[in-house]
Scaffold this motif. Structure first.
Motif, PDB file in Angstrom:
ATOM      1  N   UNK A   1      -4.363   5.777  12.483  1.00  0.00           N
ATOM      2  CA  UNK A   1      -3.002   6.006  11.972  1.00  0.00           C
ATOM      3  C   UNK A   1      -2.898   5.568  10.523  1.00  0.00           C
ATOM      4  N   UNK A   2      -3.509   4.426  10.213  1.00  0.00           N
ATOM      5  CA  UNK A   2      -3.523   3.939   8.838  1.00  0.00           C
ATOM      6  C   UNK A   2      -4.283   4.877   7.911  1.00  0.00           C
ATOM      7  N   UNK A   3      -5.403   5.408   8.391  1.00  0.00           N
ATOM      8  CA  UNK A   3      -6.196   6.341   7.577  1.00  0.00           C
ATOM      9  C   UNK A   3      -5.377   7.590   7.279  1.00  0.00           C
ATOM     10  N   UNK A   4      -4.719   8.117   8.318  1.00  0.00           N
ATOM     11  CA  UNK A   4      -3.910   9.329   8.113  1.00  0.00           C
ATOM     12  C   UNK A   4      -2.746   9.051   7.169  1.00  0.00           C
ATOM     13  N   UNK A   5      -2.139   7.877   7.300  1.00  0.00           N
ATOM     14  CA  UNK A   5      -1.026   7.510   6.412  1.00  0.00           C
ATOM     15  C   UNK A   5      -1.511   7.450   4.963  1.00  0.00           C
TER      16      UNK A   5
ATOM     17  N   UNK B   1       0.836  -1.203   0.000  1.00  0.00           N
ATOM     18  CA  UNK B   1       0.000   0.000   0.000  1.00  0.00           C
ATOM     19  C   UNK B   1       0.874   1.257   0.000  1.00  0.00           C
ATOM     20  N   UNK B   2       1.984   1.194   0.742  1.00  0.00           N
ATOM     21  CA  UNK B   2       2.912   2.331   0.867  1.00  0.00           C
ATOM     22  C   UNK B   2       3.458   2.782  -0.488  1.00  0.00           C
ATOM     23  N   UNK B   3       3.745   1.825  -1.374  1.00  0.00           N
ATOM     24  CA  UNK B   3       4.308   2.184  -2.682  1.00  0.00           C
ATOM     25  C   UNK B   3       3.230   2.306  -3.758  1.00  0.00           C
TER      26      UNK B   3
ATOM     27  N   UNK C   1     -10.307   5.601   1.835  1.00  0.00           N
ATOM     28  CA  UNK C   1      -9.753   4.303   2.231  1.00  0.00           C
ATOM     29  C   UNK C   1     -10.801   3.206   2.038  1.00  0.00           C
ATOM     30  N   UNK C   2     -10.296   1.999   1.779  1.00  0.00           N
ATOM     31  CA  UNK C   2     -11.145   0.810   1.831  1.00  0.00           C
ATOM     32  C   UNK C   2     -10.635  -0.047   2.981  1.00  0.00           C
ATOM     33  N   UNK C   3     -11.543  -0.497   3.820  1.00  0.00           N
ATOM     34  CA  UNK C   3     -11.191  -1.262   5.011  1.00  0.00           C
ATOM     35  C   UNK C   3     -11.988  -2.568   5.016  1.00  0.00           C
ATOM     36  N   UNK C   4     -11.287  -3.681   5.175  1.00  0.00           N
ATOM     37  CA  UNK C   4     -11.966  -4.977   5.204  1.00  0.00           C
ATOM     38  C   UNK C   4     -11.873  -5.644   6.557  1.00  0.00           C
ATOM     39  N   UNK C   5     -10.646  -6.064   6.886  1.00  0.00           N
ATOM     40  CA  UNK C   5     -10.419  -6.875   8.086  1.00  0.00           C
ATOM     41  C   UNK C   5     -11.051  -6.274   9.346  1.00  0.00           C
TER      42      UNK C   5
END
Ligand code: TUI
Length: 298
Positions: free
Chosen positions: A175-179, A150-152, A188-192
């Motif tokens: 934190x993930x959303x802000x990143x 996801x980072x790249x 964002x798409x969030x599953x888990x």
């Protein structure tokens, strides 16, 4: 809040729920929609009539934005797409293939189309085909995955297309959303994280296994088959690793058949396929979807 995605989808928070086969039923999609995100019913490998019933059920549970995730490798993909044209759902996302040939007809009936893609080339192809946005899904995600993180992937896709980019894979807290936004994502798409919601219908054993998961528990099997899949480590993944190493792909394939259903419906977390992303290690509790969404954005 990020207006591009919120305006496009008429939602309060720029979040889509991942289209998780067997897991993402009308109950989950409606709960995410009512919580201010875009809910998705996963068509998975299900026949069109089952998916139609799920749409009708969700319509009774919410008047907010929800859609259908179409798994392009499904044997029923043609029927499902035809049914979706009839039902005129507001949104579809797709996975595991190229939905290009269906996009013109879907646009014709006013459906917003957001393909999930693992590369810049596919993102550009989808843009050319008329997609409204793309989900750039990194290999931290659960289920069937691509190569890039996801980072790249997120900034590369952002540089490669003009349509909005939604980041996915590894996002389970604020934190993930802000990143993701720092990487240029429009949403964002969030599953888990949503597997461990009160409204998600998966077997309690499945939720408990995600909550118990630690950093290295979400492993990939099937790299050599060309269809790598990320699931939580269990008896089945260890056996699959062994069969893969021996080159016994016939027995390997047999293990996969019905394994997702076994985990989700029967709660067989040892021989079943407990699909989940690396973010399982960030999930520590089970709560309502609306609370999960609020916590991601506060
Ligand atoms: O689709 C997913 N995740 C999934 S689908 C799924 S069901 C399944 N289970 C086992 C094997 C295959 C499917 C479980 N999890 N995520 C989105 C995603 N899409 N990841 C990768 C892709 C993808 C891959 C190839 C999208 C397009 C694509 O196009 C190839 C081509 O050009 O046709």
């Amino acid at each position: 809040m990020n207006h591009r995605i919120c305006e496009l989808l008429n939602i309060e928070y720029p979040i889509l729920q991942g289209g998780m086969a067997w897991v993402a039923t009308a109950e989950l999609a409606a709960a995410v929609a009512n919580g201010g995100g875009a809910g998705l019913i996963a068509a998975g490998n299900a026949p069109a009539e089952y998916v139609r019933e799920q749409i009708q059920k969700a319509r009774e549970m919410t008047d907010k934005t929800f859609g259908v995730n179409v798994m392009m490798m499904s044997p029923y993909v043609e029927d499902v797409m035809k049914m979706l044209l009839e039902e005129r759902v507001s949104l579809i996302t797709t996975g595991a293939g190229n939905p290009g040939k269906y996009i013109p007809a879907l646009k014709e009936v006013g459906t917003i189309v957001i393909p999930v893609i693992p590369s810049v080339a596919l993102a550009q192809k989808m843009q050319k085909s008329g997609a409204d946005a793309v989900v750039a899904e990194g290999c931290e995600a659960g289920g069937h995955i691509g190569e890039l993180t996801t980072m790249t992937l997120t900034p590369m896709v952002k540089d490669g297309v003009d349509i909005p980019v939604i980041a996915a894979g590894g996002i389970a807290d604020r934190r993930g959303v802000r990143a993701a936004f720092a990487l240029g994502a429009d949403g964002v798409q969030v599953g888990t994280r949503f597997i461990c919601s009160d409204e998600c219908i998966v077997h309690q054993n499945y939720k408990d296994m995600v909550v118990a998961a630690k950093d290295r528990d979400a492993v990939v099997t099937g790299r050599s088959t060309g269809h790598p899949v990320r699931t939580l480590k269990n008896k089945a993944t260890k056996l699959m690793d062994k069969l893969e190493a021996e080159g016994n792909l016939e027995e390997f394939e047999k293990l996969g058949l019905g394994a997702l259903r076994a985990a989700v419906v029967d709660g067989d977390t040892q021989m079943g396929s407990v699909m989940a992303g690396q973010s399982a290690g960030l999930v520590h509790d089970i709560k309502p979807c609306a609370d999960i969404i609020r916590e991601l954005f506060v």
